[in-house]
Design a protein around this motif. Structure first.
Motif, PDB file in Angstrom:
ATOM      1  N   GLU B 106       0.670  -1.162   0.052  1.00  0.00           N
ATOM      2  CA  GLU B 106       0.140   0.025  -0.054  1.00  0.00           C
ATOM      3  C   GLU B 106       0.689   1.303  -0.236  1.00  0.00           C
ATOM      4  OE1 GLU B 106      -3.926  -1.929   2.298  1.00  0.00           O
ATOM      5  OE2 GLU B 106      -2.570  -0.515   3.348  1.00  0.00           O
ATOM      6  N   GLU B 107       1.794   1.158   0.706  1.00  0.00           N
ATOM      7  CA  GLU B 107       2.831   2.443   0.833  1.00  0.00           C
ATOM      8  C   GLU B 107       3.507   2.697  -0.654  1.00  0.00           C
ATOM      9  OE1 GLU B 107       3.426   4.572   2.878  1.00  0.00           O
ATOM     10  OE2 GLU B 107       2.135   3.767   4.768  1.00  0.00           O
ATOM     11  N   GLU B 110       0.772   4.360  -2.601  1.00  0.00           N
ATOM     12  CA  GLU B 110       0.574   5.601  -2.209  1.00  0.00           C
ATOM     13  C   GLU B 110       1.653   6.789  -2.470  1.00  0.00           C
ATOM     14  OE1 GLU B 110      -2.161   4.125   1.413  1.00  0.00           O
ATOM     15  OE2 GLU B 110      -0.340   5.404   1.892  1.00  0.00           O
ATOM     16  N   GLU B 111       2.991   6.208  -2.062  1.00  0.00           N
ATOM     17  CA  GLU B 111       4.064   7.201  -2.264  1.00  0.00           C
ATOM     18  C   GLU B 111       4.570   7.224  -3.537  1.00  0.00           C
ATOM     19  OE1 GLU B 111       7.003   6.372   0.852  1.00  0.00           O
ATOM     20  OE2 GLU B 111       5.408   7.008   2.520  1.00  0.00           O
ATOM     21  N   VAL B 157      -0.633  10.237   0.256  1.00  0.00           N
ATOM     22  CA  VAL B 157      -2.202  10.450   0.735  1.00  0.00           C
ATOM     23  C   VAL B 157      -2.393  11.777   1.613  1.00  0.00           C
ATOM     24  CG1 VAL B 157      -2.819   8.277   0.058  1.00  0.00           C
ATOM     25  CG2 VAL B 157      -2.199   8.754   2.320  1.00  0.00           C
TER      26      VAL B 157
END
Lengths: 199, 199
Positions: B106-107, B110-111, B157
């Motif tokens: 997920e990171e 997102e990043e 985010v």
């Protein structure tokens, strides 16, 4: 494994610390109001020490309350040490008004027992740790040594209980990737730096 | 260089933080009473990302209040970035009740904007940071990627302002030893790990 020399563990509130200051920073980033909780902690120095006669790195092992606090709630059966102990480079906080290499020299003597001439202690890198909340800077040095520099047995000053550990160069790579030995990223970088530059 | 997007910086007391808990640990070590001030902060995950088409590492750059607090009182003329910004592996705190590799996945999305299959995200190491006062554990992963995994432009985010940076593999060794680019020891270890294992 419970720490054998540690007992009677309690926690209390910590309103005011000599070592850690708690702050909230407020700022505007790209027009948006933000806030971030941070702590102000000391910077530090650390040294990769290579012992030529033993063909080994000289590192330290000590009890770290903050690591103990984390590990006591985890499954730690796989650890090859008692909980709360970590393997680290010889290091110290830079809370004295002295050049960094002098502080490093003193730490090497206090923790590991070797009195190394300043000119043998060379700076190799700088980095930040825990950038999310602390941002302490560590300056990393390198020195070679042998038993001719031995002045005492090390172990730290005052109430420090620091164990000096020799990691044979031939085992060092397996050691840094083995999570059964809790350790810092500084030691992991430093060993790989040595393998790339010194052999 | 002052941070160009950051203004109106203020500090306030921080009595109660969602992210950092302040504690004093009291214990008996070898019969001697000791106390140590610590903070309890989240553990984290980080990933070394190698972009095969660009032959480059994918890292992030962001404003870190704790680093800014340190650097504003220093001579920072040598820095090749604005003060308070650091270069880091893509990373995130593990404050969700999910497996570590899922949080990592997920990171990365997102990043950095890449949607990587879980089976391509492999764990390579674990280490502790700021063992003197925090002892947060970081689990390090590795993944290769290319533009076929691109889902968005990254950047984080909510109010995160994360810049995605590509470090060509050929420049990566000079980069990690150049203190004009403030960075973490995690990135330094990870790059050297790649050089030893992947090329």
């Amino acid at each position: 494994m419970q720490p054998k020399n540690i007992s009677n563990i309690r926690f209390s509130a910590c309103e005011d610390s000599k070592y850690i200051k708690f702050k909230r920073m407020l700022f505007t980033e790209n027009g948006k109001e933000r806030s971030w909780d941070i702590i102000e902690a000391h910077d530090s120095v650390a040294a990769l020490l290579y012992h030529t006669q033993k063909d080994a790195f000289v590192i330290v092992k000590q009890f770290r309350p903050a690591v103990f606090l984390k590990e006591r709630n985890r499954n730690t059966e796989h650890l090859k040490t008692e909980i709360g102990y970590t393997f680290e480079l010889c290091a110290g906080i830079t809370d004295k008004d002295k050049p960094l290499n002098v502080i490093m020299q003193e730490e090497i003597l206090e923790e590991c027992g070797y009195n190394i001439p300043l000119e043998n202690i060379t700076q190799i890198a700088e980095f930040y740790s825990s950038v999310g909340f602390a941002g302490s800077k560590q300056t990393l040095f390198f020195a070679t040594l042998d038993e001719s520099y031995r002045q005492n047995l090390g172990g730290g000053v005052d109430d420090e209980n620091i164990e000096v550990v020799f990691i044979p160069k031939a085992e060092a790579y397996d050691f840094i990737l083995d999570s059964a030995f809790p350790k810092t990223s500084g030691i992991m970088f430093a060993f790989l730096w040595f393998f790339r530059n010194k052999i």
